[in-house]
Design a protein around this motif. Sequence first.
Motif, short mmCIF file in Angstrom:
data_model
loop_
_atom_site.label_atom_id
_atom_site.label_comp_id
_atom_site.label_asym_id
_atom_site.label_seq_id
_atom_site.Cartn_x
_atom_site.Cartn_y
_atom_site.Cartn_z
N UNK A 147 0.83 -1.20 0.00
CA UNK A 147 0.00 0.00 0.00
C UNK A 147 0.87 1.26 0.00
N UNK A 148 1.97 1.19 0.75
CA UNK A 148 2.87 2.34 0.80
C UNK A 148 3.51 2.60 -0.57
N UNK A 149 3.84 1.52 -1.27
CA UNK A 149 4.41 1.70 -2.62
C UNK A 149 3.43 2.42 -3.53
N UNK A 150 2.16 2.09 -3.39
CA UNK A 150 1.16 2.72 -4.22
C UNK A 150 0.90 4.16 -3.79
N UNK A 151 0.82 4.37 -2.47
CA UNK A 151 0.48 5.69 -1.97
C UNK A 151 1.62 6.69 -2.10
N UNK A 152 2.86 6.23 -1.74
CA UNK A 152 3.97 7.18 -1.65
C UNK A 152 4.96 7.04 -2.79
N UNK A 153 4.85 5.97 -3.55
CA UNK A 153 5.86 5.68 -4.57
C UNK A 153 6.87 4.71 -4.01
N UNK A 187 3.16 -12.30 -18.04
CA UNK A 187 2.30 -13.17 -17.23
C UNK A 187 1.11 -12.42 -16.63
N UNK A 188 0.98 -11.18 -16.96
CA UNK A 188 -0.19 -10.42 -16.51
C UNK A 188 -0.16 -10.04 -15.05
N UNK A 189 1.03 -10.05 -14.44
CA UNK A 189 1.09 -9.65 -13.03
C UNK A 189 1.04 -8.12 -12.95
N UNK A 190 0.40 -7.62 -11.87
CA UNK A 190 0.08 -6.20 -11.80
C UNK A 190 1.28 -5.36 -11.39
N UNK A 191 1.32 -4.15 -11.87
CA UNK A 191 2.27 -3.15 -11.41
C UNK A 191 1.79 -2.66 -10.05
N UNK A 192 2.63 -2.88 -9.00
CA UNK A 192 2.17 -2.52 -7.65
C UNK A 192 2.60 -1.13 -7.24
N UNK A 193 3.37 -0.44 -8.12
CA UNK A 193 3.93 0.84 -7.70
C UNK A 193 3.08 2.02 -8.16
N UNK A 194 2.04 1.75 -8.96
CA UNK A 194 1.20 2.89 -9.37
C UNK A 194 -0.07 2.91 -8.53
N UNK A 239 -7.41 -3.63 3.65
CA UNK A 239 -8.16 -4.87 3.81
C UNK A 239 -8.23 -5.64 2.50
N UNK A 240 -8.47 -4.87 1.43
CA UNK A 240 -8.58 -5.51 0.10
C UNK A 240 -7.26 -6.16 -0.31
N UNK A 241 -6.15 -5.46 -0.06
CA UNK A 241 -4.84 -6.01 -0.42
C UNK A 241 -4.57 -7.28 0.39
N UNK A 242 -4.92 -7.24 1.67
CA UNK A 242 -4.70 -8.41 2.52
C UNK A 242 -5.49 -9.60 1.99
N UNK A 243 -6.72 -9.33 1.55
CA UNK A 243 -7.55 -10.43 1.04
C UNK A 243 -6.92 -11.04 -0.21
N UNK A 244 -6.44 -10.16 -1.08
CA UNK A 244 -5.84 -10.66 -2.31
C UNK A 244 -4.61 -11.52 -2.00
N UNK A 245 -3.78 -11.05 -1.06
CA UNK A 245 -2.58 -11.81 -0.73
C UNK A 245 -2.95 -13.12 -0.06
N UNK A 246 -3.91 -13.08 0.85
CA UNK A 246 -4.25 -14.26 1.64
C UNK A 246 -4.83 -15.36 0.77
#
Lengths: 468, 323
Positions: free
Chosen positions: B190-196, B232-239, B249-256
Amino acid sequence: MLKYLFAKNEDIPAGSAAIFWGFSSIVWFVIGTGLGSFNAAKLAFPDFVTGNEMFAFGHMRQVHVHAVIFGWISMAFGMAMMYITPALGNTKLWSEKLGIWNAFLWNVGLSLGLTLLWIGMTSGREYSDFPWFIDLYIAVFMAVPLAINVWMTVLTRRTQGIYTTNWFFAAGVFMVAIVFIVGNLPEWFHLTGLTEAYLTWWFAHNVLGLWITPVAAAIAYYTIPKVTGNPLYSHRIGHLHFWSVVVFYSTPAAHHLMSAPLPEWLKSFASVEGVLILVPAIAFVSNIMLTMQGKWNMFVENLEVRFTITGVLLAIPLNMQGGFQQTRAINWYVHGTGWIVAHAHLALLGFSTFLEGAAVYLGLQTLMKRKLYSLTLGNMHFWMLLIGFSIYWTSMTIAGLIQGAGKIYEVPYIDVVIAEHPYMIARWLGGTMVFISNVIWLYNMWMTAREGTVVPAGRLPHEIAYER
Amino acid sequence: MSEKHDVTGVPTTGHVWDDSLADFANQPPKWWMLGLAASAIWVVVYWLYYPSVPVPSSNTFFKGIGGWTAIKEMDADKSEVDAVRGKYEAKLKNMTPAAILADSELTEYVKRSGKVLFGDNCAPCHGTNGVGAKDKDGLVAPILNDDDWLYGGQIDNIHTTISGGRQAVMVAHKDSLSAQQIDDVANYVKAMSDEGKDKADTDSAVAAGKKVFMESDCTSCHGADAKGMQAMGSANLTDKIWRFDGSLEGIKRTITYGVNSGDPKARIAIMPNFKEAGKLSDSEIKKLAVYVYKFGGGQPDLPVAPVQATVAQPAASAVTATK
């Protein structure tokens, strides 16, 4: 009423059966329009009640359609027959006990059938969705006893001739039995393909054409001369109406299947019959309108006349639509759109409901010998019903035209869904208005039975409507 | 039998029903009878013109003097449409999507018929005009009118996606990572997305998460730079663009629970194979590829010419709008 189920026939007060039928019909009307309002809400707000298949649109629609056709409309017809048939024969109902049993079995069978539809047990054929054993029950315990009672009352009449209304009643109960048995052949003999499609629509259309339309019209032939005191304008036009319905309107079923691979000659045949509905329709409307000569003030003053004439006037747009929308030139545009939904409600919630409303208002007051509890609530019922229906019809007609345009001009389906959303909300508002007006009606009729002013002997309820 | 009615003077039929109800012996009005005759004439004309009367013994029917059949009418309507569309459709058949893009007249045609195809086939998940559609779990399918692409935004990438479908997998981490580790890494993502990414890497508050990210299996798909891999269609997590719910919460669900991992709570992201299903023809898939490209987010083929690079620029502003 249930206490009369095991009473001796001669101990049952005259009119008991009709009152039982009448109140049952109003209760079914409240239930049926409540379901309609619920379904309309689902179409307007897709997230309204999700996650349970019993409340899914597919289940609830069938329950709504059958509650209205077999509950409200058909039981109101039963009421009209139990009341008007003996009155026009200057006699009593042939068997009050049979009438009461018939209404009881009707309510039981319908409740059972609707419950099965609700939990998902269905034949899957539109308008004849009931499973085969319910169809059998309807034929044996609902349609046939009604037919016997009406026919025996006509046969034991104490008048020389038979009045127009009773031709339609007697023919209606006879024809609906045939329609029911033949129309459900696919169910009983596992007919498939085009035969099934054709017979299914033969049933669906003839329930309207040979049961609901003629019997509803017959009510106007009674209420207008009776309440206004004017003799019916023409016995002869009544003949023309009757025979043209029976002859011209016997087999227009294929006009529901104009895009199906049925033989083209059959479609032409059905299409012509569909247009010829204008003959009986114009005969009927002009006969009633001409009967009203000199008594048009009663259209304003009298509740029953207002209900009847509104229904008769709605027969004009109904048959103009019905006559022409099934021709090849127009059907390709409106087929399968909300236009048809609007048309079906014009027939059942417009034309026929207003006529049945007149019969139930007049019949219950006359038989209970009690004046309507509140004329204000009666007027409120009328106007909410009319305005609610008008909103419904207008919004669905417009939505249908949008859908038709979308279909023809290859507009993406999702764009059509978005475009018609406001009209879906308007339809829900109109439908809910109808539902609320019927709750008011049920209350008004219930209070009439309990607290309505007693009508003195020798007078008719509508004569003292404005007396305090 | 008949007696005169006391007011109108017209005779009634003589019957009286229900004490007071009578009926007149009036004949139908003349206009009514004329109407009846006219409708009878109309019926005869209609039946003569159209196929109407069956002839059972020979198992045929009277075909009508108009020679009308439903098939003839449909063919006439169809040829009218084909006359307009035919020349474009014939050209389209043997062209690659890239070649269509290069032809501005053809592109204009394809954009218009693409609108219908998109509305009927794609809009239920991607939203009308590709703006995205949401249900209770968030976005149903990726937004298409921005310039962020999971599988690449070049015309051939888009064409491949539509014709073959896409179905990526992110494994569930509920067994391989502890709850604490999932919390940490979610905070880092989340920090990567929010702050870069640069700031997140130096942020001591999420250092534990960074450690999990670099040492567990995250980097094998999302890359050490966390920018994802289009192959492989993996998402860019830094934008700031999120395919799934971007809240903590959403990120945690995806990871879990992962994506398409088979876990009952996994996120589902399946793009159907439109070619295999027989739903769309080759030409239609080409049209859709061009249509989607032309939402504004399409990326020119490499090597990038300087002029083309500026063309893609306006679409970048759409990115912020889709947050």
